[in-house]
Design a protein around this motif. Structure first.
Motif, PDB file in Angstrom:
ATOM      1  N   ALA A 137       2.249  10.094   4.738  1.00 59.77           N
ATOM      2  CA  ALA A 137       2.024  11.530   4.859  1.00 59.77           C
ATOM      3  C   ALA A 137       3.311  12.341   4.733  1.00 59.77           C
ATOM      4  O   ALA A 137       3.323  13.422   4.132  1.00 59.77           O
ATOM      5  CB  ALA A 137       1.347  11.835   6.193  1.00 59.77           C
ATOM      6  N   VAL A 138       4.409  11.824   5.280  1.00 59.93           N
ATOM      7  CA  VAL A 138       5.659  12.596   5.278  1.00 59.93           C
ATOM      8  C   VAL A 138       6.564  12.234   4.108  1.00 59.93           C
ATOM      9  O   VAL A 138       7.669  12.774   3.995  1.00 59.93           O
ATOM     10  CB  VAL A 138       6.428  12.392   6.600  1.00 59.93           C
ATOM     11  N   ALA A 139       6.102  11.347   3.236  1.00 64.63           N
ATOM     12  CA  ALA A 139       6.951  10.859   2.142  1.00 64.63           C
ATOM     13  C   ALA A 139       7.516  11.988   1.294  1.00 64.63           C
ATOM     14  O   ALA A 139       8.666  11.936   0.851  1.00 64.63           O
ATOM     15  CB  ALA A 139       6.171   9.879   1.267  1.00 64.63           C
ATOM     16  N   ARG A 157       2.047   3.351   8.944  1.00 58.72           N
ATOM     17  CA  ARG A 157       2.094   3.352   7.479  1.00 58.72           C
ATOM     18  C   ARG A 157       1.519   4.655   6.929  1.00 58.72           C
ATOM     19  O   ARG A 157       2.065   5.261   6.011  1.00 58.72           O
ATOM     20  CB  ARG A 157       1.324   2.143   6.940  1.00 58.72           C
ATOM     21  N   GLN A 158       0.396   5.119   7.519  1.00 50.06           N
ATOM     22  CA  GLN A 158      -0.186   6.383   7.080  1.00 50.06           C
ATOM     23  C   GLN A 158       0.752   7.547   7.365  1.00 50.06           C
ATOM     24  O   GLN A 158       0.848   8.489   6.567  1.00 50.06           O
ATOM     25  CB  GLN A 158      -1.521   6.617   7.782  1.00 50.06           C
ATOM     26  N   SER A 215       0.829  -1.199   0.000  1.00 42.79           N
ATOM     27  CA  SER A 215       0.000   0.000   0.000  1.00 42.79           C
ATOM     28  C   SER A 215       0.865   1.251   0.000  1.00 42.79           C
ATOM     29  O   SER A 215       0.568   2.231  -0.699  1.00 42.79           O
ATOM     30  CB  SER A 215      -0.924   0.002   1.215  1.00 42.79           C
ATOM     31  N   LEU A 216       1.935   1.233   0.774  1.00 43.39           N
ATOM     32  CA  LEU A 216       2.848   2.369   0.821  1.00 43.39           C
ATOM     33  C   LEU A 216       3.487   2.607  -0.538  1.00 43.39           C
ATOM     34  O   LEU A 216       3.695   3.745  -0.960  1.00 43.39           O
ATOM     35  CB  LEU A 216       3.922   2.119   1.882  1.00 43.39           C
ATOM     36  N   CYS A 217       3.777   1.525  -1.243  1.00 39.82           N
ATOM     37  CA  CYS A 217       4.359   1.638  -2.587  1.00 39.82           C
ATOM     38  C   CYS A 217       3.378   2.275  -3.561  1.00 39.82           C
ATOM     39  O   CYS A 217       3.784   2.825  -4.584  1.00 39.82           O
ATOM     40  CB  CYS A 217       4.766   0.265  -3.112  1.00 39.82           C
TER      41      CYS A 217
END
Length: 384
Positions: A239-241, A234-235, A198-200
């Motif tokens: 958010a900070v990606a 994960r969220q 999901s992060l990807c």
């Protein structure tokens, strides 16, 4: 070469002396034709006529395969692509993107890759999609071992193909030096395979970037108040990606000003809903004004329920408020329903609780609610 030319000329002269029918210049022309090289393979013409490239594409592609001097290998590759079910347009796109694909060995490389991928459970149609997504990686046998690693991580071929559609770097990055260390670190942070996949989906570069960048990202996520191992980590990472520490600080100040939050309240909101950091300022401002001025919610109420800020103002927040207000004004709401709960429930349950029970008393309520969801303000929802 000089000796060969003299020999040819000597032969021609002796022949011409004995012949009165064939002039000397015709002997020379015939000899030249006999020793001249075969015409070179017209790569550009082949790319246009056989592969379907435009002239501009062919000119560019030809510079990358100057050593191709006959059609045998390209023909075999085109037959291979047709066998996978690629259309003419798909083939042209593959060749334009990776002209060197025409030089790949079908028996030595491409066929074994297909067999290897089929062995992983990847269907022929999915293989065809993979060729279109990453042709330059497909012509290397190592693609099989990489997909063997990625498939369990993403859970299905479809999810993996979606990820590759946005980031083919997954196939070019080193598994041992980059991808596996990143996955191991994310797992240490409490993320499972589904979380990582999901992060990807949002931070598509995350597995293929340098491990130190992923660690820095995790540090920023912790700094906003979400600890590693939390269900929201994960969220927070998501958010900070794309935000630096200074950009996060600016966003926090903006949230405080727009929603009239204290330092403690903004901290609570970000911890509970990290994605509030990436909501647009315009949308947040409009929601804040509606919640505080129209609905009458206190800033602290919103801070403790920041999920309210994740829903569409026009498509959900306003229409449901209008329904609740209508029911209260008409005396049809027998208890004071909490607005947050009314917003959070699914559409199915909202209809079951607030629309369907009042079909007789308010026969147009469903119609008015549907109109409100489309952005149309029903007359019956105007109370001033």
């Amino acid at each position: 070469m000089l000796r060969l030319r003299n020999s040819i000329l000597s032969h021609l002269l002796s022949t011409s002396a004995a012949s009165t029918v064939w002039p000397l210049h015709q002997h020379l022309s015939a000899a030249a034709a006999a020793v001249s090289p075969r015409p070179s393979f017209a790569v550009e013409k082949y790319l246009i006529d056989t592969c379907g490239l435009t002239r501009a594409q062919a000119l560019k592609a030809a510079t990358k395969i100057p050593h191709v001097n006959c059609p045998s290998k390209p023909d075999a590759v085109l037959a291979f692509l047709a066998g996978l079910g690629l259309s003419s347009a798909d083939v042209a796109a593959v060749v334009a993107r990776d002209p060197k694909f025409l030089c790949a060995g079908v028996e030595r490389t491409l066929d074994p890759v297909v067999l290897g991928l089929n062995g992983l459970g990847i269907s022929r149609s999915e293989v065809a999609r993979l060729v279109s997504l990453a042709p330059e990686r497909f012509r290397s046998r190592c693609i099989v071992s990489k997909l063997q690693y990625y498939l369990p991580l993403f859970g299905s071929t479809e999810r993996l193909l979606r990820a590759l559609n946005h980031s083919s770097n997954l196939l070019s990055s080193s598994l041992e030096k980059v991808v596996k260390p990143n996955v191991a670190f994310l797992q240490e942070c409490g993320l499972g395979a589904c979380d990582i996949a999901s992060l990807c989906g949002c931070a598509r570069w995350i597995l293929a970037t340098k491990p130190e960048h992923v660690r820095a990202m995790a540090t920023r996520a912790e700094a906003v108040g979400v600890p590693r191992g939390s269900g929201l980590f994960r969220q927070a990472m998501q958010a900070v990606a794309f935000l630096s520490e200074s950009e996060i600080a600016i966003k926090v100040e903006q949230l405080k000003n727009m929603l009239k939050w204290s330092d403690a309240e903004v901290g609570i909101a970000v911890r509970k809903a990290p994605m509030v950091l990436v909501r647009s300022n315009d949308a947040l401002q409009r929601k804040s004004e509606f919640f505080i001025s129209e609905v009458g919610l206190e800033p602290a109420y919103i801070a403790h329920r920041p999920a309210l800020l994740s829903y569409s103002l026009e498509g959900r927040i306003k229409p449901r408020y209008y329904v609740l207000k209508f029911l209260k004004v008409k005396g049809l709401l027998h208890q004071d329903r909490d607005y947050y709960n009314a917003v959070m429930i699914s559409e199915k349950f909202f209809m079951a609780r607030f629309i369907c029970p009042h079909k007789k008393a308010a026969p147009h309520l469903a119609e008015d609610y549907a109109a409100a969801c489309r952005g149309e303000m029903a007359t019956r929802f105007r109370f001033t």
